[in-house]
Scaffold this active site. Sequence first.
Site, PDB file in Angstrom:
ATOM      1  N   CYS A 112      22.641 -14.266  16.685  1.00 50.38           N
ATOM      2  CA  CYS A 112      22.188 -13.039  17.609  1.00 50.38           C
ATOM      3  C   CYS A 112      20.937 -12.619  16.670  1.00 50.38           C
ATOM      4  O   CYS A 112      19.994 -11.880  17.488  1.00 50.38           O
ATOM      5  CB  CYS A 112      22.870 -11.826  17.805  1.00 50.38           C
ATOM      6  SG  CYS A 112      24.551 -12.231  18.737  1.00 50.38           S
ATOM      7  N   HIS A 241      17.935  -6.372  20.565  1.00 51.38           N
ATOM      8  CA  HIS A 241      18.968  -7.307  21.080  1.00 51.38           C
ATOM      9  C   HIS A 241      19.809  -6.723  22.169  1.00 51.38           C
ATOM     10  O   HIS A 241      20.476  -5.621  22.051  1.00 51.38           O
ATOM     11  CB  HIS A 241      19.742  -7.846  19.857  1.00 51.38           C
ATOM     12  CG  HIS A 241      20.998  -8.760  20.160  1.00 51.38           C
ATOM     13  ND1 HIS A 241      20.858  -9.809  21.018  1.00 51.38           N
ATOM     14  CD2 HIS A 241      22.275  -8.714  19.870  1.00 51.38           C
ATOM     15  CE1 HIS A 241      22.081 -10.280  21.001  1.00 51.38           C
ATOM     16  NE2 HIS A 241      22.876  -9.706  20.179  1.00 51.38           N
ATOM     17  N   ASN A 271      25.037 -10.881  27.021  1.00 46.57           N
ATOM     18  CA  ASN A 271      24.466 -11.134  25.560  1.00 46.57           C
ATOM     19  C   ASN A 271      24.095 -12.564  25.514  1.00 46.57           C
ATOM     20  O   ASN A 271      25.007 -13.365  25.428  1.00 46.57           O
ATOM     21  CB  ASN A 271      25.532 -10.822  24.730  1.00 46.57           C
ATOM     22  CG  ASN A 271      25.021 -11.172  22.939  1.00 46.57           C
ATOM     23  OD1 ASN A 271      24.284 -11.507  22.583  1.00 46.57           O
ATOM     24  ND2 ASN A 271      25.862 -10.434  22.177  1.00 46.57           N
TER      25      ASN A 271
END
Length: 314
Positions: A112, A241, A271
């Site tokens: 990520c 993020h 996500n």
Amino acid sequence: MNKFARIIGTGSYLPPTIVTNDDLSKTIDTTNEWITTRTGIKQRHKVTDETTCDLAEKAANHALEMAGINAKDLDLIILATTTPDKVFPATATMLQTAIGASCPAFDLQSVCAGFIFALTTAQQYIKTGAANKILVVGSETLSRIVNWKDRSTAVLFGDGAGAVVLSGSSDTGILHSKLFSDGNYLSSLQVSNNYINEVGFIKMSGNEVFKIAVNRLSSLAKETLKEANLSSDKLDWMVPHQANIRIISAVAKRIKIPMNKVIVTLENHGNTSAASIPLALDTAVRDGRIKKGDNLLFEGIGAGFSWGSVLVQF
Ligand code: UT7
């Protein structure tokens, strides 16, 4: 020599198939209410037959179009991905051919935090004069590594891609960046597979990751601003993020950034790992919120853990 790496184009792409929270509640023991209040996510996009390279190609072409440059003029391509299409060759080389570029191309894996790590790497190429025009892409088909029977992870992740084109600039661009890794947290978040006829799935101790994410990202954001001599009121936008709205708002509160200065797109795509920051960035650039000259803070954390920030004058 150019001192700064400037973002001159952004692009993104989400595959057309949408899976809503209500869709998921028909197959696993969950509810729209739980997912929305605990994560902020309302839906995620999922590939049917598209690959990580296909998503990257569409995002890259949008970014090149905005930048007004031809793929042939690129000096380097860096593709951040956790879900490459093959063990080898690098998905970046397939992307190079798909968009008609001829420059070096490599994948970068930092889950990520991948886009942050890729952007920082690209900045170094520009600063040293080794490259002048660089395509940085984050692209993921996480739906391939999600266990769709595990409610603790299946509700969180989605597929998508985002891209930026960087160009050397003598006056503005990336102002500062910071990268960190700590490999002591393998068991907190990982995909275990041994490459021999075995597909691994994401396994996460969500609550542990949540607490660490809030702590590390808050200190990181404070340090980044301090080292760049920028007070938080001079920050126009935080582009974090997109993992969980509660992580994003806790970090924003700790660094005293009001939520109306934070770009949040996770309700639409969940996500998407390395793709989430460039996806959020492109959305806000195209809807006119982010304007030329704005100070932006990108930050993210992922498995490893690896985490980092990039401060940009857009
Ligand atoms: O991008 C990489 C970094 N990753 C992240 O940033 C993710 C970080 N973690 C999180 O976002 C959150 O921890 C989650 C959204 C994953 C979970 O939220 P939480 O508030 O930490 O919940 P929890 O794991 O403590 O679980 C609370 C309860 C549990 O039930 P009991 O034990 O209290 O009875 C879970 O079994 O919620 C239950 N639960 C669910 N219930 C309905 C877990 N998943 C679900 C679900 N639907 N999908």
